[in-house]
Design an enzyme around this catalytic site. Sequence first.
Site, PDB file in Angstrom:
ATOM      1  N   THR A  92      29.457  22.373   8.128  1.00 39.06           N
ATOM      2  CA  THR A  92      30.920  22.473   8.229  1.00 39.06           C
ATOM      3  C   THR A  92      31.529  21.089   8.019  1.00 39.06           C
ATOM      4  O   THR A  92      31.222  20.149   8.743  1.00 39.06           O
ATOM      5  CB  THR A  92      31.319  23.057   9.599  1.00 39.06           C
ATOM      6  OG1 THR A  92      30.775  24.386   9.685  1.00 39.06           O
ATOM      7  CG2 THR A  92      32.829  23.127   9.754  1.00 39.06           C
ATOM      8  N   HIS A 125      38.841  27.186   8.280  1.00 35.40           N
ATOM      9  CA  HIS A 125      38.378  27.326   9.663  1.00 35.40           C
ATOM     10  C   HIS A 125      39.254  28.334  10.423  1.00 35.40           C
ATOM     11  O   HIS A 125      39.518  28.186  11.617  1.00 35.40           O
ATOM     12  CB  HIS A 125      38.409  25.956  10.351  1.00 35.40           C
ATOM     13  CG  HIS A 125      37.326  25.732  11.375  1.00 35.40           C
ATOM     14  ND1 HIS A 125      36.289  24.846  11.177  1.00 35.40           N
ATOM     15  CD2 HIS A 125      37.119  26.260  12.603  1.00 35.40           C
ATOM     16  CE1 HIS A 125      35.509  24.838  12.248  1.00 35.40           C
ATOM     17  NE2 HIS A 125      35.992  25.702  13.124  1.00 35.40           N
ATOM     18  N   GLN A 180      24.738  27.269  11.018  1.00 31.59           N
ATOM     19  CA  GLN A 180      25.889  26.382  10.769  1.00 31.59           C
ATOM     20  C   GLN A 180      25.733  25.117  11.597  1.00 31.59           C
ATOM     21  O   GLN A 180      25.540  25.158  12.813  1.00 31.59           O
ATOM     22  CB  GLN A 180      27.187  27.118  11.125  1.00 31.59           C
ATOM     23  CG  GLN A 180      28.442  26.274  11.006  1.00 31.59           C
ATOM     24  CD  GLN A 180      28.782  25.529  12.287  1.00 31.59           C
ATOM     25  OE1 GLN A 180      28.479  26.018  13.370  1.00 31.59           O
ATOM     26  NE2 GLN A 180      29.378  24.355  12.172  1.00 31.59           N
ATOM     27  N   ASP A 199      36.187  32.548   3.461  1.00 34.94           N
ATOM     28  CA  ASP A 199      36.547  33.232   4.708  1.00 34.94           C
ATOM     29  C   ASP A 199      37.950  32.834   5.123  1.00 34.94           C
ATOM     30  O   ASP A 199      38.494  31.826   4.676  1.00 34.94           O
ATOM     31  CB  ASP A 199      35.516  33.006   5.832  1.00 34.94           C
ATOM     32  CG  ASP A 199      35.521  31.597   6.429  1.00 34.94           C
ATOM     33  OD1 ASP A 199      36.593  31.002   6.600  1.00 34.94           O
ATOM     34  OD2 ASP A 199      34.417  31.113   6.756  1.00 34.94           O
TER      35      ASP A 199
HETATM   36  C1  LIG Z   1      36.555  31.685  18.049  1.00 29.12           C
HETATM   37  C2  LIG Z   1      36.154  31.002  16.784  1.00 29.12           C
HETATM   38  C3  LIG Z   1      35.122  30.085  16.807  1.00 29.12           C
HETATM   39  C4  LIG Z   1      34.731  29.445  15.632  1.00 29.12           C
HETATM   40  N1  LIG Z   1      33.664  28.608  15.675  1.00 29.12           N
HETATM   41  C5  LIG Z   1      33.235  28.018  14.534  1.00 29.12           C
HETATM   42  C6  LIG Z   1      32.106  27.168  14.543  1.00 29.12           C
HETATM   43  O1  LIG Z   1      31.480  26.942  15.586  1.00 29.12           O
HETATM   44  N2  LIG Z   1      31.738  26.616  13.365  1.00 29.12           N
HETATM   45  C7  LIG Z   1      32.410  26.834  12.194  1.00 29.12           C
HETATM   46  O2  LIG Z   1      32.039  26.303  11.150  1.00 29.12           O
HETATM   47  N3  LIG Z   1      33.487  27.655  12.152  1.00 29.12           N
HETATM   48  C8  LIG Z   1      33.903  28.241  13.298  1.00 29.12           C
HETATM   49  N4  LIG Z   1      34.987  29.086  13.234  1.00 29.12           N
HETATM   50  C9  LIG Z   1      35.632  29.384  11.935  1.00 29.12           C
HETATM   51  C10 LIG Z   1      35.021  30.621  11.282  1.00 29.12           C
HETATM   52  O3  LIG Z   1      33.727  30.346  10.808  1.00 29.12           O
HETATM   53  C11 LIG Z   1      35.839  31.112  10.073  1.00 29.12           C
HETATM   54  O4  LIG Z   1      36.078  30.031   9.208  1.00 29.12           O
HETATM   55  C12 LIG Z   1      37.155  31.774  10.451  1.00 29.12           C
HETATM   56  O5  LIG Z   1      37.105  32.417  11.690  1.00 29.12           O
HETATM   57  C13 LIG Z   1      37.519  32.781   9.364  1.00 29.12           C
HETATM   58  O6  LIG Z   1      38.749  33.304   9.592  1.00 29.12           O
HETATM   59  P1  LIG Z   1      39.021  34.781  10.233  1.00 29.12           P
HETATM   60  O7  LIG Z   1      38.792  34.608  11.709  1.00 29.12           O
HETATM   61  O8  LIG Z   1      40.445  34.987   9.865  1.00 29.12           O
HETATM   62  O9  LIG Z   1      38.091  35.782   9.619  1.00 29.12           O
HETATM   63  C14 LIG Z   1      35.404  29.714  14.415  1.00 29.12           C
HETATM   64  C15 LIG Z   1      36.463  30.641  14.391  1.00 29.12           C
HETATM   65  C16 LIG Z   1      36.844  31.276  15.562  1.00 29.12           C
HETATM   66  C17 LIG Z   1      37.963  32.286  15.498  1.00 29.12           C
HETATM   67  C1  LIG Z   2      32.448  22.522  19.411  1.00 30.08           C
HETATM   68  C2  LIG Z   2      32.904  23.952  19.327  1.00 30.08           C
HETATM   69  C3  LIG Z   2      33.415  24.299  17.994  1.00 30.08           C
HETATM   70  C4  LIG Z   2      33.999  25.662  17.929  1.00 30.08           C
HETATM   71  C5  LIG Z   2      34.900  25.840  16.750  1.00 30.08           C
HETATM   72  O1  LIG Z   2      34.591  25.463  15.655  1.00 30.08           O
HETATM   73  C6  LIG Z   2      36.179  26.499  16.910  1.00 30.08           C
HETATM   74  O2  LIG Z   2      36.495  26.908  18.031  1.00 30.08           O
HETATM   75  O3  LIG Z   2      36.912  26.620  15.907  1.00 30.08           O
END
Ligand SMILES: Cc1cc2nc3c(=O)[nH]c(=O)nc-3n(C[C@H](O)[C@H](O)[C@H](O)COP(=O)(O)O)c2cc1C
Ligand SMILES: CCCCC(=O)C(=O)O
Length: 354
Positions: A155, A247, A127, A278
């Site tokens: 993203t 997200h 990603q 997601d």
């Molecule tokens: C702690 C955390 C960190 C995340 N970091 C990223 C990331 O670095 N890049 C990204 O595209 N999405 C990130 N996401 C979003 C997830 O890819 C995803 O879209 C989301 O968690 C899905 O929802 P769910 O937690 O209800 O399953 C993050 C989500 C969480 C909870």
């Molecule tokens: C630069 C860190 C991004 C993490 C992220 O995407 C999140 O915490 O939702």
Amino acid sequence: MRALHETARKTLDPVRYDYVAGGAGEERVLADNERAFDRYALLPRVLRGSGTRDTSAALPGAPRTAPVLVAPTAFHRLVHRDGERATARAAAAEGAVLVTGTAATTAVRDVVAAAREAAPDPAVWFQLYPHPRREVTAALVRRAEDAGCTALVVTVDSPVFGRHTRDLRNGFTDLPPGYAAENMRGLPGTGPDALTDIPMSPAARWPDLTETLRGTSLPVLLKGVLHPDDARLAVEHGAAGVIVSNHGGRQCDAVPAALDCLPAVAGAVAGRVPVLLDGGVRRGSDVAVALALGAAAAGVGRPVVWGLAAEGETGVRRVLAALREEYDHTLALCGGRRNADLTADMVVRKGGTW
Ligand SMILES: Cc1cc2nc3c(=O)[nH]c(=O)nc-3n(C[C@H](O)[C@H](O)[C@H](O)COP(=O)(O)O)c2cc1C
Ligand SMILES: CCCCC(=O)C(=O)O
């Protein structure tokens, strides 16, 4: 899975727990993502049974994979000392795509190496947060390719970083000492130790995607698409897949639940590339609803992090295995043999007549 979440909540430092659990603003979207699944019911077909089922999905860079994948979540070493290596081994052992990413606390080559310890031919996607400096973006892509990733996920829902209410309240706005965004190490003009080393790209536009596509031979999926016109544009620009996602409620706190955006996006894409979803997926029946509404696979974010925090590699395996088994069971109860047997007519809004 509830038990793993509870263990994670009890074990984790509350500030780190809040970083994972929390969302943007008043966390309305965060709550709605899960609730959206409760608004639907499955309408099984009968007397179409078979003793065996094939639940595999065909995705870019993962021709035969579990229908549940590990969505990219940042900084796994914050919740468990084994970090992304443990997640990678677990996903590979369970035959699920792992999406690692720019904000990992383990370098992508080490993540792929760990996945290969658990399975001969694992699918790891990378990603990408496109960097405002194009040479940094290009270097990140090269690292993912050299590591052996089989697809890129760009993203696109984060032109600016979301306002995570709990983190702002807790003063958790940077990585604690001793943790680093390892993929940023040694790139021009960046260091690995601060969140500001992963800046968002507020000026990014469709031609930047074209440039990313030209610069790699890997299939590129777009993550964070909600509007059907953007899904069409993604396909027209050559994206190999579209991920419907808000997200996990961490960006704009006024968008629909991810599930509620899926039917229109699937309609716009019209089968030209796989559509993934997601956000709020917590049970095998949620996976079934998502697939019936047009998804080729469903991603899970927080449940995997809770599994990792509670029990490391074993915990992540338990989460993925439970979702796979529940989904397979649901498919059987709905009279399906393959994922494609779940069709839109088999999902209804609760409380209505049909
Ligand atoms: C702690 C955390 C960190 C995340 N970091 C990223 C990331 O670095 N890049 C990204 O595209 N999405 C990130 N996401 C979003 C997830 O890819 C995803 O879209 C989301 O968690 C899905 O929802 P769910 O937690 O209800 O399953 C993050 C989500 C969480 C909870
Ligand atoms: C630069 C860190 C991004 C993490 C992220 O995407 C999140 O915490 O939702």
